[in-house]
Design an enzyme around this catalytic site. Structure first.
Site, PDB file in Angstrom:
ATOM      1  N   GLU A  18       0.838  -1.207   0.000  1.00 23.52           N
ATOM      2  CA  GLU A  18       0.000   0.000   0.000  1.00 23.52           C
ATOM      3  C   GLU A  18       0.875   1.261   0.000  1.00 23.52           C
ATOM      4  O   GLU A  18       0.508   2.281  -0.572  1.00 23.52           O
ATOM      5  CB  GLU A  18      -0.893   0.030   1.250  1.00 23.52           C
ATOM      6  CG  GLU A  18      -1.956  -1.052   1.294  1.00 23.52           C
ATOM      7  CD  GLU A  18      -2.652  -1.142   2.657  1.00 23.52           C
ATOM      8  OE1 GLU A  18      -3.816  -1.567   2.674  1.00 23.52           O
ATOM      9  OE2 GLU A  18      -2.032  -0.800   3.691  1.00 23.52           O
ATOM     10  N   ASP A 205     -12.157  -3.879  -2.495  1.00 22.39           N
ATOM     11  CA  ASP A 205     -13.161  -4.948  -2.636  1.00 22.39           C
ATOM     12  C   ASP A 205     -14.499  -4.432  -2.144  1.00 22.39           C
ATOM     13  O   ASP A 205     -14.550  -3.544  -1.306  1.00 22.39           O
ATOM     14  CB  ASP A 205     -12.740  -6.185  -1.817  1.00 22.39           C
ATOM     15  CG  ASP A 205     -12.414  -5.818  -0.374  1.00 22.39           C
ATOM     16  OD1 ASP A 205     -11.261  -5.440  -0.108  1.00 22.39           O
ATOM     17  OD2 ASP A 205     -13.325  -5.867   0.462  1.00 22.39           O
TER      18      ASP A 205
END
Ligand code: ADE
Length: 241
Positions: A18, A205
């Protein structure tokens, strides 16, 4: 929460994947471990006159994976306040989103709260609000959201990637836009220090979608992290201006 002038921002990421796009984009220096023997890693640099540090939770000594979850996040936040003393702590990372609240893959939320926990169940009257939290830790987030064209949202944290029925009931009650595994733990530490904190979360998601969360997360981690780094750089340039 009083927001002071910001000359020094610290970004706290859970996962290396990330954080890497931003570390590369800003050409930050690798300063090694923030507080050995703890696994948190530290990078520093500048965006114009703004001092910027990035702290990543690091790799687990025993299991060799990123230290995601609330206890490394809380310890990292404590180390950040103790050692780096930022004017603003930014928890940057990925999160699950919700189609029913306008979520989509790669969408970026910027928020000063509320930050909730959805997996702390303590049905003893005075402990229930303590368990769920709901901290708001910045007055400026709304203005930054407007300027940057992002969206504000509610973040709810827990220690599981999946969501059981009890988690779902709380997430629905909180009307959360983003489900992550760190923000509320960091918010609790920020609240103890009475320091401002915001979160910037990119969606990997869709929790209420048709695909298994872990598959969607792995498929979209890099796209969402790129979107995250782009939004965070724009935020840092705004703070530096
Ligand atoms: N990070 C990315 N997706 C997540 C999800 N669905 N739950 C918790 N943390 C996440």
């Amino acid at each position: 929460m009083p927001d002071t002038p910001i000359r020094h921002a610290v970004l706290l990421f859970a996962m290396q994947d990330e954080a890497l796009p931003l570390i590369r984009r800003l050409e930050l220096d690798d300063k090694g471990h923030l507080a050995p023997p703890m696994p948190m890693r530290w990078f520093d640099g500048r965006v114009a006159d703004l001092r910027v540090d990035v702290v990543v939770l690091g790799s687990d000594r025993r299991f060799g994976v990123d230290c995601i979850g609330t206890q490394p996040a809380a310890i990292a936040a404590q180390l950040v306040f103790d050692k780096l003393k930022p004017d603003l702590l930014i928890n940057a990372g990925t999160a699950g989103g919700f189609i029913q609240r306008g979520g989509s893959i790669g969408k970026v939320y910027l928020t000063g709260g509320p930050f909730y926990f959805h997996d702390r169940r303590i049905p003893l009257a005075p402990f229930e609000p303590y368990a769920e939290g709901g901290w708001t830790l910045s007055n400026n987030a709304a203005a930054w959201v407007d300027t940057l064209g992002l969206e504000q949202g509610v973040v709810s944290s827990g220690n599981s990637l999946d969501m059981n029925a009890d988690d779902a009931e709380r997430i629905e009650r909180f009307a959360a836009h983003a489900k992550d595994m760190e923000a509320a733990a960091i918010a609790w530490v920020a609240d103890q220090h009475q320091q401002p904190m915001i979160a910037v979360k990119a969606i990997t998601d869709l929790v209420d979608g048709e695909h298994p969360t872990h598959e969607e997360f792995e498929r979209n981690l890099h796209t969402a992290s790129d979107a995250l780094s782009e939004a965070v750089e724009r935020l840092l340039r705004l703070l530096a201006a």
